[in-house]
Design a protein around this motif. Structure first.
Motif, PDB file in Angstrom:
ATOM      1  N   HIS A  28      -6.075  54.066 -47.706  1.00  0.00           N
ATOM      2  CA  HIS A  28      -5.987  53.023 -48.848  1.00  0.00           C
ATOM      3  C   HIS A  28      -7.292  53.128 -49.360  1.00  0.00           C
ATOM      4  O   HIS A  28      -8.530  53.485 -48.993  1.00  0.00           O
ATOM      5  CB  HIS A  28      -5.809  51.768 -47.707  1.00  0.00           C
ATOM      6  CG  HIS A  28      -4.491  51.468 -47.227  1.00  0.00           C
ATOM      7  ND1 HIS A  28      -3.606  50.476 -47.366  1.00  0.00           N
ATOM      8  CD2 HIS A  28      -3.856  52.283 -46.480  1.00  0.00           C
ATOM      9  CE1 HIS A  28      -2.503  50.705 -47.060  1.00  0.00           C
ATOM     10  NE2 HIS A  28      -2.601  51.702 -46.131  1.00  0.00           N
ATOM     11  N   ILE A  29      -6.995  52.279 -50.684  1.00  0.00           N
ATOM     12  CA  ILE A  29      -8.200  51.972 -51.572  1.00  0.00           C
ATOM     13  C   ILE A  29      -8.371  50.560 -51.623  1.00  0.00           C
ATOM     14  O   ILE A  29      -7.259  49.914 -51.772  1.00  0.00           O
ATOM     15  CB  ILE A  29      -8.057  52.657 -53.025  1.00  0.00           C
ATOM     16  CG1 ILE A  29      -8.040  54.112 -53.052  1.00  0.00           C
ATOM     17  CG2 ILE A  29      -9.263  52.226 -53.777  1.00  0.00           C
ATOM     18  CD1 ILE A  29      -7.617  54.872 -54.386  1.00  0.00           C
ATOM     19  N   SER A  30      -9.605  49.975 -51.374  1.00  0.00           N
ATOM     20  CA  SER A  30      -9.992  48.632 -51.395  1.00  0.00           C
ATOM     21  C   SER A  30     -10.441  48.471 -52.864  1.00  0.00           C
ATOM     22  O   SER A  30     -11.400  49.284 -53.060  1.00  0.00           O
ATOM     23  CB  SER A  30     -10.763  48.179 -50.460  1.00  0.00           C
ATOM     24  OG  SER A  30     -11.105  46.946 -50.452  1.00  0.00           O
ATOM     25  N   VAL A  31     -10.179  47.443 -53.605  1.00  0.00           N
ATOM     26  CA  VAL A  31     -10.918  47.263 -54.906  1.00  0.00           C
ATOM     27  C   VAL A  31     -11.563  45.713 -54.498  1.00  0.00           C
ATOM     28  O   VAL A  31     -10.978  44.812 -54.363  1.00  0.00           O
ATOM     29  CB  VAL A  31      -9.911  47.130 -55.948  1.00  0.00           C
ATOM     30  CG1 VAL A  31     -10.518  46.695 -57.079  1.00  0.00           C
ATOM     31  CG2 VAL A  31      -9.165  48.318 -56.182  1.00  0.00           C
ATOM     32  N   SER A  32     -13.169  45.960 -54.369  1.00  0.00           N
ATOM     33  CA  SER A  32     -13.691  44.738 -54.241  1.00  0.00           C
ATOM     34  C   SER A  32     -15.037  44.881 -55.039  1.00  0.00           C
ATOM     35  O   SER A  32     -15.557  45.924 -55.037  1.00  0.00           O
ATOM     36  CB  SER A  32     -14.010  44.601 -53.060  1.00  0.00           C
ATOM     37  OG  SER A  32     -15.007  43.516 -52.678  1.00  0.00           O
TER      38      SER A  32
ATOM     39  N   PRO B  80     -14.892  49.060 -57.521  1.00  0.00           N
ATOM     40  CA  PRO B  80     -15.370  47.758 -57.962  1.00  0.00           C
ATOM     41  C   PRO B  80     -14.095  47.447 -58.993  1.00  0.00           C
ATOM     42  O   PRO B  80     -14.110  46.552 -59.606  1.00  0.00           O
ATOM     43  CB  PRO B  80     -16.624  47.882 -58.765  1.00  0.00           C
ATOM     44  CG  PRO B  80     -16.837  49.439 -59.192  1.00  0.00           C
ATOM     45  CD  PRO B  80     -16.034  50.106 -57.943  1.00  0.00           C
ATOM     46  N   SER B  81     -13.266  48.417 -59.793  1.00  0.00           N
ATOM     47  CA  SER B  81     -12.492  48.345 -60.656  1.00  0.00           C
ATOM     48  C   SER B  81     -10.950  49.039 -60.426  1.00  0.00           C
ATOM     49  O   SER B  81     -10.921  49.907 -59.749  1.00  0.00           O
ATOM     50  CB  SER B  81     -12.975  48.934 -61.769  1.00  0.00           C
ATOM     51  OG  SER B  81     -12.091  49.116 -62.802  1.00  0.00           O
TER      52      SER B  81
ATOM     53  N   ILE C 245      -3.043  55.133 -50.949  1.00  0.00           N
ATOM     54  CA  ILE C 245      -2.143  53.936 -51.234  1.00  0.00           C
ATOM     55  C   ILE C 245      -3.021  52.723 -51.756  1.00  0.00           C
ATOM     56  O   ILE C 245      -4.170  52.381 -51.191  1.00  0.00           O
ATOM     57  CB  ILE C 245      -1.680  53.233 -50.006  1.00  0.00           C
ATOM     58  CG1 ILE C 245      -0.593  54.412 -49.255  1.00  0.00           C
ATOM     59  CG2 ILE C 245      -0.833  52.066 -50.140  1.00  0.00           C
ATOM     60  CD1 ILE C 245       0.028  53.884 -48.056  1.00  0.00           C
ATOM     61  N   LEU C 246      -2.594  52.257 -53.073  1.00  0.00           N
ATOM     62  CA  LEU C 246      -3.531  51.343 -53.732  1.00  0.00           C
ATOM     63  C   LEU C 246      -2.847  49.915 -53.710  1.00  0.00           C
ATOM     64  O   LEU C 246      -1.782  49.771 -54.311  1.00  0.00           O
ATOM     65  CB  LEU C 246      -3.824  51.604 -55.138  1.00  0.00           C
ATOM     66  CG  LEU C 246      -4.533  50.635 -55.907  1.00  0.00           C
ATOM     67  CD1 LEU C 246      -5.697  50.434 -55.425  1.00  0.00           C
ATOM     68  CD2 LEU C 246      -4.569  51.493 -57.479  1.00  0.00           C
ATOM     69  N   PRO C 247      -3.028  48.866 -52.776  1.00  0.00           N
ATOM     70  CA  PRO C 247      -2.587  47.788 -52.763  1.00  0.00           C
ATOM     71  C   PRO C 247      -3.136  46.907 -54.148  1.00  0.00           C
ATOM     72  O   PRO C 247      -4.379  47.004 -54.305  1.00  0.00           O
ATOM     73  CB  PRO C 247      -3.160  46.998 -51.551  1.00  0.00           C
ATOM     74  CG  PRO C 247      -3.625  48.199 -50.595  1.00  0.00           C
ATOM     75  CD  PRO C 247      -4.038  49.286 -51.417  1.00  0.00           C
ATOM     76  N   LEU C 248      -2.303  46.077 -54.595  1.00  0.00           N
ATOM     77  CA  LEU C 248      -2.941  45.407 -55.942  1.00  0.00           C
ATOM     78  C   LEU C 248      -1.916  44.167 -56.023  1.00  0.00           C
ATOM     79  O   LEU C 248      -0.783  44.072 -55.612  1.00  0.00           O
ATOM     80  CB  LEU C 248      -3.217  46.322 -57.085  1.00  0.00           C
ATOM     81  CG  LEU C 248      -1.674  46.464 -57.970  1.00  0.00           C
ATOM     82  CD1 LEU C 248      -2.124  47.534 -59.200  1.00  0.00           C
ATOM     83  CD2 LEU C 248      -0.583  47.094 -57.026  1.00  0.00           C
TER      84      LEU C 248
END
Length: 300
Positions: free
Chosen positions: A193-197, A224-225, A239-242
């Protein structure tokens, strides 16, 4: 006997603290640098404090100056309200730039439509979007920002907030991703997964929900983006949760990404607009808030 206050110095002090330089404040007041230096001397005498002190090539505010800065914007706004005529507000003649702090999700997915709405209603006004801060700063208190749009959080006690809409988490994958057609809590954990923070956080509500099912995902990348995350998702098995409200922006630019429903129970995300109470009765700001609220009501 109380010390007599020279109110002419209040405006000058506010500019000095905003600019952080004598020359910058002098330009804003159409004065020479020596004249502004003399005013700074009078301010120091008035408040019995250096106010600005040199640190290398810069001037930095003293603790007393930082304390005053939080109060100056409100004092000036109240003073302007005393002399401004109480007229009916006409947005079509409004000439003002509103500064809105929001994350790149909001700016990219919703900012364009909102800007078009404001352009039609107030063609002489404009918007300036600035990125969210990594820390809870005093931009609303200081007057640098008119409005903050983002997820609800613990604001300073005096900050006012209004709900705009709710959202939930979904996810994006590339076309042909092996998870398509078999999205379960278990298969979610089979792929990175990718986390965006902005703050580099890797864990969140999704991890809590999976933990309740005795499952754990692997966050292989933190960015960050959301925009950079989407670019990487298109060419990988990440997998990119958003949040769901960003999907409208993704669809509008036809990125090669596929939306999947997350098969886990997640709490809703509450998106609000927040402002400082000194702007609560400002006609232009009231109109901006009402326009933004109506914009989202029509999108639901």
């Amino acid at each position: 006997m109380p010390q007599k206050i020279d109110f002419n110095l209040i405006y000058a002090l506010n500019l000095l603290l905003e600019e952080g330089s004598v020359s910058g404040a002098a330009e804003k007041m159409n004065l020479s640098a020596p004249a502004m230096s003399r005013i700074l001397g009078r301010i120091r005498e008035q408040f019995n404090d250096p106010i600005l002190v040199r640190a290398g090539r810069k001037l930095v505010p003293t603790p007393r100056a930082l304390e005053l800065k939080q109060q100056l914007a409100e004092i000036i706004a109240q003073a302007q309200a005393l002399i401004e005529p109480d007229e009916l507000f006409h947005p079509e003649s409004l000439e003002r730039t509103f500064v809105i702090r929001a994350n790149d999700i909001f700016i990219g997915a919703l900012g364009g439509g909102l800007l078009e709405t404001l352009r039609k209603l107030a063609p002489r006004s404009s918007l300036t979007f600035i990125a969210e801060s990594d820390t809870d700063d005093d931009s609303l208190r200081s007057g640098k920002v008119d409005l903050v749009i983002g997820s609800s959080r613990d604001w300073h006690p005096e900050i006012k907030a209004q709900s705009l809409f709710t959202s939930t988490f979904q996810a994006l994958v590339r076309p042909g991703h092996p998870i398509l057609g078999n999205v379960t809590p278990e298969t979610l954990t089979h792929y990175p997964h990718i986390s965006v923070s902005r703050r580099g956080r890797t864990l969140g509500p999704i991890d809590d929900a999976l933990r309740d099912l005795k499952l754990q995902r692997k966050v292989a990348l933190t960015l960050p983006s959301f925009h950079s995350a989407m670019m990487l998702t298109m060419k990988s098995d990440y997998i990119l949760p958003l949040p769901r409200h960003v999907l409208q922006g993704v669809k509008s630019i036809n990125l090669p990404l596929v939306e999947i429903e997350l098969p886990i129970e997640l709490e809703s995300i509450f998106i609000v607009q927040a402002w400082h109470p000194r702007l609560d009765r400002d006609p232009a700001h009231q109109w901006l808030r009402q326009t933004i609220k109506q914009f989202f009501l029509e999108k639901e």
